[in-house]
Design a protein around this motif. Sequence first.
Motif, PDB file in Angstrom:
ATOM      1  N   GLN A  36       0.819  -1.210   0.000  1.00  0.00           N
ATOM      2  CA  GLN A  36       0.000   0.000   0.000  1.00  0.00           C
ATOM      3  C   GLN A  36       0.857   1.265   0.000  1.00  0.00           C
ATOM      4  OE1 GLN A  36      -3.668  -0.042  -0.036  1.00  0.00           O
ATOM      5  NE2 GLN A  36      -2.973  -1.997  -0.827  1.00  0.00           N
ATOM      6  N   TRP A  37       1.903   1.253  -0.835  1.00  0.00           N
ATOM      7  CA  TRP A  37       2.814   2.392  -0.973  1.00  0.00           C
ATOM      8  C   TRP A  37       2.016   3.617  -1.364  1.00  0.00           C
ATOM      9  CZ3 TRP A  37       5.836   4.770  -5.182  1.00  0.00           C
ATOM     10  CH2 TRP A  37       7.085   5.238  -4.769  1.00  0.00           C
ATOM     11  N   PRO A  38       2.187   4.754  -0.696  1.00  0.00           N
ATOM     12  CA  PRO A  38       1.363   5.930  -1.002  1.00  0.00           C
ATOM     13  C   PRO A  38       1.729   6.569  -2.339  1.00  0.00           C
ATOM     14  CG  PRO A  38       2.998   6.446   0.690  1.00  0.00           C
ATOM     15  CD  PRO A  38       3.120   4.980   0.400  1.00  0.00           C
ATOM     16  N   LEU A  39       0.796   6.558  -3.258  1.00  0.00           N
ATOM     17  CA  LEU A  39       0.974   7.148  -4.582  1.00  0.00           C
ATOM     18  C   LEU A  39      -0.308   7.907  -4.920  1.00  0.00           C
ATOM     19  CD1 LEU A  39       2.715   7.313  -7.203  1.00  0.00           C
ATOM     20  CD2 LEU A  39       1.466   5.304  -7.989  1.00  0.00           C
ATOM     21  N   ASN A  40      -0.192   9.185  -5.173  1.00  0.00           N
ATOM     22  CA  ASN A  40      -1.347  10.047  -5.452  1.00  0.00           C
ATOM     23  C   ASN A  40      -2.414   9.906  -4.359  1.00  0.00           C
ATOM     24  OD1 ASN A  40      -0.012  10.931  -7.660  1.00  0.00           O
ATOM     25  ND2 ASN A  40      -1.395  10.048  -9.163  1.00  0.00           N
ATOM     26  N   THR A  41      -1.999  10.263  -3.153  1.00  0.00           N
ATOM     27  CA  THR A  41      -2.843  10.073  -1.972  1.00  0.00           C
ATOM     28  C   THR A  41      -4.145  10.864  -2.001  1.00  0.00           C
ATOM     29  OG1 THR A  41      -1.491  11.736  -0.835  1.00  0.00           O
ATOM     30  CG2 THR A  41      -0.936   9.416  -0.471  1.00  0.00           C
ATOM     31  N   SER A  42      -4.226  11.906  -2.812  1.00  0.00           N
ATOM     32  CA  SER A  42      -5.479  12.662  -2.923  1.00  0.00           C
ATOM     33  C   SER A  42      -6.416  12.036  -3.943  1.00  0.00           C
ATOM     34  CB  SER A  42      -5.193  14.104  -3.345  1.00  0.00           C
ATOM     35  OG  SER A  42      -4.725  14.134  -4.682  1.00  0.00           O
ATOM     36  N   GLY A  43      -5.950  11.025  -4.639  1.00  0.00           N
ATOM     37  CA  GLY A  43      -6.721  10.419  -5.714  1.00  0.00           C
ATOM     38  C   GLY A  43      -6.240  10.884  -7.073  1.00  0.00           C
ATOM     39  N   SER A  47      -9.272  11.464 -10.236  1.00  0.00           N
ATOM     40  CA  SER A  47     -10.444  11.515  -9.363  1.00  0.00           C
ATOM     41  C   SER A  47     -10.978  12.930  -9.192  1.00  0.00           C
ATOM     42  CB  SER A  47     -10.117  10.928  -7.993  1.00  0.00           C
ATOM     43  OG  SER A  47      -9.229  11.778  -7.298  1.00  0.00           O
ATOM     44  N   ALA A  48     -10.156  13.929  -9.511  1.00  0.00           N
ATOM     45  CA  ALA A  48     -10.568  15.318  -9.292  1.00  0.00           C
ATOM     46  C   ALA A  48     -10.870  16.052 -10.587  1.00  0.00           C
ATOM     47  CB  ALA A  48      -9.474  16.055  -8.527  1.00  0.00           C
ATOM     48  N   GLY A  49     -10.537  15.465 -11.702  1.00  0.00           N
ATOM     49  CA  GLY A  49     -10.723  16.125 -12.991  1.00  0.00           C
ATOM     50  C   GLY A  49      -9.474  16.893 -13.376  1.00  0.00           C
TER      51      GLY A  49
END
Length: 107
Positions: A36-43, A47-49
Amino acid sequence: MYDDYPAMALAQLADLGIVKHGEMAEFVEARLLEDQWPLNTSGGMLSAGQAGAGAGLHGLVEAATQLLGRAGNRQVVGARTAVVSGYGMVVARYGAAANAVALAAPC
């Protein structure tokens, strides 16, 4: 990672030397799926457009938010460093306009 397409995020990991070319499948399985390596933690932008010219700031704001410990339920515990990349004008897989910056948490 700049993620206008998921494959571009993976290409950047290789281009930055984080993953060796030819070892992407192993990296995805071991680091992203199992650890679960953190990659694009905001999505990420997917996910935001896509924000057009402002898209590069999306990753920078998320990195700063993580390093300041203000990311709420998506906070990466103990985050001390972050890499933000931009990758635009893709020509035959390579970014014709690319950049990356490494950030460190304040002391």
